[in-house]
Design a protein around this motif. Structure first.
Motif, PDB file in Angstrom:
ATOM      1  N   PHE A  15       0.355  -1.407  -0.102  1.00 37.01           N
ATOM      2  CA  PHE A  15       0.235   0.124   0.111  1.00 37.01           C
ATOM      3  C   PHE A  15       0.237   0.800  -0.502  1.00 37.01           C
ATOM      4  N   SER A  44      -4.208  -9.851  14.367  1.00 34.26           N
ATOM      5  CA  SER A  44      -3.892  -8.528  13.364  1.00 34.26           C
ATOM      6  C   SER A  44      -3.119  -7.733  12.921  1.00 34.26           C
ATOM      7  N   VAL A  50      -5.181  -9.027   3.404  1.00 34.83           N
ATOM      8  CA  VAL A  50      -4.706  -8.483   2.189  1.00 34.83           C
ATOM      9  C   VAL A  50      -4.666  -9.460   1.506  1.00 34.83           C
ATOM     10  N   PRO A  62      -4.983   3.153  -2.961  1.00 35.87           N
ATOM     11  CA  PRO A  62      -3.253   3.115  -2.896  1.00 35.87           C
ATOM     12  C   PRO A  62      -2.485   1.210  -2.701  1.00 35.87           C
ATOM     13  N   LEU A 280       5.394  -2.528   9.156  1.00 36.99           N
ATOM     14  CA  LEU A 280       5.874  -2.641   7.771  1.00 36.99           C
ATOM     15  C   LEU A 280       6.281  -2.064   6.890  1.00 36.99           C
TER      16      LEU A 280
HETATM   17  N1  LIG Z   1      -6.368   0.391   2.546  1.00 29.60           N
HETATM   18  C1  LIG Z   1      -5.471   0.483   3.203  1.00 29.60           C
HETATM   19  N2  LIG Z   1      -4.629   1.260   2.982  1.00 29.60           N
HETATM   20  C2  LIG Z   1      -2.943   1.068   3.821  1.00 29.60           C
HETATM   21  N3  LIG Z   1      -2.676  -0.116   4.663  1.00 29.60           N
HETATM   22  C3  LIG Z   1      -3.527  -0.608   4.569  1.00 29.60           C
HETATM   23  C4  LIG Z   1      -4.740  -1.210   3.625  1.00 29.60           C
HETATM   24  N4  LIG Z   1      -5.709  -2.392   4.091  1.00 29.60           N
HETATM   25  C5  LIG Z   1      -4.783  -3.024   4.598  1.00 29.60           C
HETATM   26  N5  LIG Z   1      -3.514  -2.110   4.716  1.00 29.60           N
HETATM   27  C6  LIG Z   1      -2.589  -3.082   5.574  1.00 29.60           C
HETATM   28  O1  LIG Z   1      -1.761  -4.052   5.142  1.00 29.60           O
HETATM   29  C7  LIG Z   1      -1.275  -4.747   6.385  1.00 29.60           C
HETATM   30  C8  LIG Z   1      -2.179  -6.601   6.906  1.00 29.60           C
HETATM   31  O2  LIG Z   1      -3.666  -6.031   7.261  1.00 29.60           O
HETATM   32  P1  LIG Z   1      -4.590  -7.222   6.489  1.00 29.60           P
HETATM   33  O3  LIG Z   1      -6.125  -6.218   7.187  1.00 29.60           O
HETATM   34  O4  LIG Z   1      -4.414  -8.210   5.982  1.00 29.60           O
HETATM   35  O5  LIG Z   1      -4.690  -7.873   7.803  1.00 29.60           O
HETATM   36  P2  LIG Z   1      -5.308  -8.603   8.890  1.00 29.60           P
HETATM   37  O6  LIG Z   1      -4.630 -10.283   8.510  1.00 29.60           O
HETATM   38  O7  LIG Z   1      -6.831  -8.841   8.361  1.00 29.60           O
HETATM   39  O8  LIG Z   1      -5.930  -8.588  10.414  1.00 29.60           O
HETATM   40  P3  LIG Z   1      -7.346  -8.639  11.185  1.00 29.60           P
HETATM   41  O9  LIG Z   1      -7.573  -9.868  11.801  1.00 29.60           O
HETATM   42  O10 LIG Z   1      -6.840  -6.891  11.746  1.00 29.60           O
HETATM   43  O11 LIG Z   1      -8.387  -8.872   9.626  1.00 29.60           O
HETATM   44  C9  LIG Z   1      -2.131  -3.617   7.425  1.00 29.60           C
HETATM   45  O12 LIG Z   1      -0.007  -3.672   8.171  1.00 29.60           O
HETATM   46  C10 LIG Z   1      -3.096  -2.485   7.078  1.00 29.60           C
HETATM   47  O13 LIG Z   1      -2.818  -1.700   7.844  1.00 29.60           O
END
Ligand SMILES: Nc1ncnc2c1ncn2[C@@H]1O[C@H](COP(=O)(O)OP(=O)(O)OP(=O)(O)O)[C@@H](O)[C@H]1O
Ligand code: SF4
Ligand SMILES: [Mg+2]
Length: 346
Positions: A15, A44, A50, A62, A280
């Motif tokens: 991102f 989390s 993602v 982005p 990250l």
């Molecule tokens: N739209 C976005 N813009 C910027 N960063 C993003 C965006 N979406 C996700 N990220 C970043 O990507 C990383 C992974 O996020 P992700 O949502 O995949 O986590 P997750 O494992 O699904 O967590 P959770 O259990 O909280 O759902 C995080 O650091 C988050 O900040």
């Protein structure tokens, strides 16, 4: 004939934020076979959603897929034009999102929303599609579906809305269903019902399911295989038994200890993993778990490869390396202590 429905190979997603490049997914490889249920777990921010969105081609600026390949039913789907994706998404792959309220339209009746989806994907007429919608609602255990189709989302409870989302996702008979934390927003009883529902539907439809959750307890109930993610990478992968009884990764072991244990009446004991996930925007060079790992050693400043432990069981940790094991035994490498002390440990 290959048994692979989905293959993700070295996937990278970033991102582009004001603070820099957030490398959310850093070289994820995984597969999902036909008719299997795979759990994707991790704290989390570990990159589960993602990864799922990248699989569904739902990453938007982005965000950007910066590398890797995704094959679905043997064909590469990365970079396909949106016109082609519309035939796959919702049709051959469907996703249930964490918060069903954001994916349902609040001003349209449930029946209308469902028939639109069914008509678009299955080419049925209005009456046929409504019949199918009612049947799907019945299948996911919604009482009086004939009446329910005329109601609006706010007239459904959280658990019922999640059932509607699952019904909608399944109404197009997808080969792959990705359920992203389908139970997190629900209370424990409803959670159990939704999980039972997923198990039942799985048996009926033969769809492959990727179940994303940060709850290993949920995985044990529903999945046959588990992928453990951390810091945008796959830390360990294996069968439920590999992960629960033969884990070879300190992060997985930490997660296992953080499963709530019932201690008498309603009391739970939780041992959370101390510390927080890596930044990250500026990810560590070596093992992403290094700062929190009780076994960290100087070697961990180098990124570990995935070591094969057994068939289908792999772990990204230096402790699985034979040379490292020998060095620990002869005392030339010492475990224990956060990596910040790493230099002193050698
Ligand atoms: N739209 C976005 N813009 C910027 N960063 C993003 C965006 N979406 C996700 N990220 C970043 O990507 C990383 C992974 O996020 P992700 O949502 O995949 O986590 P997750 O494992 O699904 O967590 P959770 O259990 O909280 O759902 C995080 O650091 C988050 O900040
Ligand atoms: S021992 Fe090293 S490589 Fe293994 S998880 Fe801990 S920090 Fe990572
Ligand atoms: Mg998520």
């Amino acid at each position: 004939m290959t048994n692979r429905l989905l293959e993700v190979d070295n996937l990278q997603v970033s991102f582009h934020t004001r603070d820099g490049e957030n490398k959310a997914v850093r070289g994820v490889s995984l597969h999902i076979d036909y008719e299997e249920t795979v759990g994707i777990v991790g704290e989390s921010g570990s990159g589960k959603s993602v990864t799922a969105k990248a699989i569904m081609a739902l990453i938007q600026p982005p965000g950007e897929i910066t590398g890797g390949d995704i094959r679905f039913a043997g064909e590469s789907v990365i970079g396909l034009p949106e016109s082609k994706w519309r035939k796959i998404r919702g049709n051959r792959m469907a996703m249930v999102f964490q918060d069903p309220m954001t994916s349902l339209n609040p001003v349209k009746r449930i029946g209308q929303q469902m028939t639109e989806v069914i008509r678009r994907h299955r080419g049925l007429g209005r009456t046929e599609a409504l019949k199918e919608a009612i049947e799907m609602l019945r299948q996911v255990g919604i009482p009086e579906p004939e009446k329910r189709v005329r109601q609006y989302p706010h007239e459904f409870s959280g658990g019922m809305r999640q059932r509607v989302m699952i019904a909608m996702a399944l109404s197009c008979r997808p080969e792959l269903l990705i359920a992203d934390e389908p139970t997190t927003a629900l209370d424990v009883t409803i959670q159990a019902q939704i999980l039972d529902l997923l198990k039942e539907l799985k048996a009926k439809t033969n769809a492959s399911i990727a179940l994303i959750t940060h709850d290993l307890g949920v995985v044990a109930q529903v999945c046959s295989r588990v992928i453990v993610m951390y810091g945008g990478m796959v830390m360990e992968e294996g069968t439920v038994d590999d992960i629960f009884y033969r884990s070879k990764h300190p992060y997985t072991q930490g997660l296992l200890h953080s499963i709530p244990q019932r201690e008498g009446k309603g009391r739970t004991r939780l041992v959370p993993i101390e510390g927080s996930p890596p930044d990250l925007l500026d990810p560590p060079q070596g093992c992403p778990f290094r700062d929190r790992c009780p076994h960290a050693m100087t070697k961990c400043a180098e990124l570990p490869p995935h070591f094969t432990i057994g068939e289908g069981h792999r772990s990204m940790c230096w402790l699985n390396d034979e040379t490292v094991q020998a060095q620990i035994r002869n005392g030339s490498l010492k475990e224990g202590g956060a990596a910040s002390d790493g230099e002193a440990l050698s």
